[in-house]
Motif scaffolding. Structure first.
Motif, short mmCIF file in Angstrom:
data_model
loop_
_atom_site.label_atom_id
_atom_site.label_comp_id
_atom_site.label_asym_id
_atom_site.label_seq_id
_atom_site.Cartn_x
_atom_site.Cartn_y
_atom_site.Cartn_z
N VAL A 1 119.18 13.51 90.88
CA VAL A 1 117.86 12.90 90.75
C VAL A 1 117.37 12.39 92.10
O VAL A 1 118.15 11.87 92.90
CB VAL A 1 117.91 11.73 89.73
CG1 VAL A 1 116.55 11.11 89.54
CG2 VAL A 1 118.47 12.21 88.39
N TYR A 2 116.07 12.55 92.33
CA TYR A 2 115.43 11.96 93.51
C TYR A 2 114.10 11.35 93.08
O TYR A 2 113.60 11.61 91.99
CB TYR A 2 115.25 12.96 94.64
CG TYR A 2 114.31 14.11 94.37
CD1 TYR A 2 112.96 14.03 94.69
CD2 TYR A 2 114.78 15.29 93.80
CE1 TYR A 2 112.10 15.08 94.45
CE2 TYR A 2 113.93 16.35 93.56
CZ TYR A 2 112.59 16.25 93.89
OH TYR A 2 111.74 17.30 93.65
N ALA A 3 113.56 10.50 93.95
CA ALA A 3 112.30 9.82 93.64
C ALA A 3 111.26 10.13 94.71
O ALA A 3 111.58 10.25 95.89
CB ALA A 3 112.53 8.31 93.58
N LYS A 4 110.02 10.26 94.27
CA LYS A 4 108.88 10.36 95.17
C LYS A 4 108.10 9.06 95.03
O LYS A 4 107.77 8.65 93.92
CB LYS A 4 107.97 11.54 94.82
CG LYS A 4 108.55 12.89 95.19
CD LYS A 4 107.54 13.99 94.92
CE LYS A 4 108.13 15.35 95.27
NZ LYS A 4 107.17 16.44 94.97
N VAL A 5 107.82 8.42 96.16
CA VAL A 5 107.11 7.15 96.17
C VAL A 5 105.73 7.40 96.76
O VAL A 5 105.59 7.89 97.87
CB VAL A 5 107.87 6.09 96.99
CG1 VAL A 5 107.11 4.78 97.02
CG2 VAL A 5 109.27 5.90 96.43
N LEU A 6 104.69 7.09 95.98
CA LEU A 6 103.31 7.28 96.42
C LEU A 6 102.64 5.91 96.50
O LEU A 6 102.74 5.12 95.57
CB LEU A 6 102.55 8.16 95.44
CG LEU A 6 103.02 9.61 95.33
CD1 LEU A 6 104.09 9.74 94.28
CD2 LEU A 6 101.86 10.49 95.00
N VAL A 7 101.96 5.66 97.60
CA VAL A 7 101.22 4.42 97.79
C VAL A 7 99.77 4.79 98.04
O VAL A 7 99.46 5.51 98.99
CB VAL A 7 101.78 3.59 98.97
CG1 VAL A 7 100.94 2.36 99.20
CG2 VAL A 7 103.23 3.21 98.69
N GLY A 8 98.89 4.32 97.20
CA GLY A 8 97.50 4.73 97.31
C GLY A 8 97.37 6.20 96.96
O GLY A 8 98.17 6.75 96.21
N LYS A 9 96.41 6.87 97.55
CA LYS A 9 96.19 8.28 97.23
C LYS A 9 96.80 9.23 98.24
O LYS A 9 97.04 10.38 97.94
CB LYS A 9 94.69 8.55 97.13
CG LYS A 9 94.05 7.83 95.97
CD LYS A 9 92.60 8.12 95.85
CE LYS A 9 92.01 7.37 94.67
NZ LYS A 9 90.61 7.59 94.51
N ARG A 10 97.07 8.77 99.45
CA ARG A 10 97.48 9.70 100.50
C ARG A 10 98.88 9.50 101.02
O ARG A 10 99.43 10.39 101.64
CB ARG A 10 96.53 9.59 101.68
CG ARG A 10 95.09 9.89 101.34
CD ARG A 10 94.24 9.49 102.49
NE ARG A 10 94.57 8.10 102.79
CZ ARG A 10 93.79 7.26 103.41
NH1 ARG A 10 92.64 7.65 103.83
NH2 ARG A 10 94.15 6.03 103.63
N LYS A 11 99.49 8.38 100.86
CA LYS A 11 100.76 8.07 101.50
C LYS A 11 101.91 8.30 100.53
O LYS A 11 101.96 7.70 99.47
CB LYS A 11 100.74 6.62 102.01
CG LYS A 11 99.65 6.36 103.02
CD LYS A 11 99.49 4.88 103.26
CE LYS A 11 98.49 4.56 104.32
NZ LYS A 11 97.11 4.75 103.96
N LYS A 12 102.86 9.17 100.92
CA LYS A 12 103.99 9.42 100.04
C LYS A 12 105.26 9.69 100.84
O LYS A 12 105.21 10.19 101.96
CB LYS A 12 103.72 10.55 99.06
CG LYS A 12 103.43 11.89 99.69
CD LYS A 12 103.10 12.90 98.61
CE LYS A 12 102.58 14.17 99.23
NZ LYS A 12 102.23 15.17 98.24
N MET A 13 106.40 9.36 100.23
CA MET A 13 107.71 9.61 100.81
C MET A 13 108.66 9.99 99.69
O MET A 13 108.37 9.75 98.52
CB MET A 13 108.24 8.37 101.54
CG MET A 13 107.48 8.01 102.77
SD MET A 13 108.30 6.62 103.58
CE MET A 13 107.61 6.75 105.19
N LYS A 14 109.80 10.54 100.07
CA LYS A 14 110.78 11.01 99.10
C LYS A 14 112.16 10.45 99.45
O LYS A 14 112.50 10.36 100.63
CB LYS A 14 110.78 12.54 99.15
CG LYS A 14 111.71 13.22 98.21
CD LYS A 14 111.55 14.72 98.35
CE LYS A 14 112.85 15.41 98.09
NZ LYS A 14 112.81 16.84 98.28
#
Length: 163
Positions: free
Chosen positions: A29-42
């Protein structure tokens, strides 16, 4: 000077996930973290804990002060189960929380730090199964202006010194 917020997601963990992995292999399992509409990390893939994955991560997002206080700005954490090479990874579920709510809760209680636990909304289900927890913090960052009002004149050229 412009005031910015550094939003950090520090630790993420989930518990009580249904086992959707293949019979012959462990669930990864992994997670994708999205902040707002444009910023994301994994996050990295947790290959050991299967239905109770955990990630010791430090994800930093630079946000304008207005983005933090805007009602519609959200933190979204989505979980995925890694699939074999040529198959698409399987979406497991997600949690959502308003950045404004996170900021207000952290400011009131813990000196701009907080811990949050939310029920995981599973894919294709109205009910939640499992729990997702994360810790976070906000730090104010002053954006430096690239120029200062110090000029140096030499040989007919004007140099701008950055102090």
């Amino acid at each position: 000077m412009t005031l910015r917020e550094m939003f950090q997601v520090i630790n993420v963990s989930a518990s009580g996930l249904p086992n959707i992995g293949d019979e012959n292999s462990k669930m990864q399992v992994y997670a994708k973290v999205l902040v707002g509409k444009r910023k994301k990390m994994k996050t990295e893939t947790d290959e050991d804990n299967e239905t109770n994955p955990a990630w010791n991560c430090d994800m930093s997002f630079k946000l304008k002060e207005s983005e933090v206080k805007q009602e519609g700005a959200m933190l979204v954490i989505k979980l995925y189960c890694k699939r074999p090479r040529f198959e698409e990874d399987r979406y497991m579920g997600e949690v959502q929380k308003s950045l404004c709510e996170l900021f207000n809760e952290a400011a009131e209680k813990y000196k701009r730090r907080g811990i949050c636990g939310l029920p995981l909304k599973m894919a294709g289900s109205e009910t939640s199964t499992g729990m997702l927890r994360f810790s976070y913090r906000f730090n104010s960052v002053k954006k430096r202006v690239w120029w200062k009002k110090i000029f140096y004149v030499s040989l007919g050229f004007i140099f701008v010194l950055n102090t």
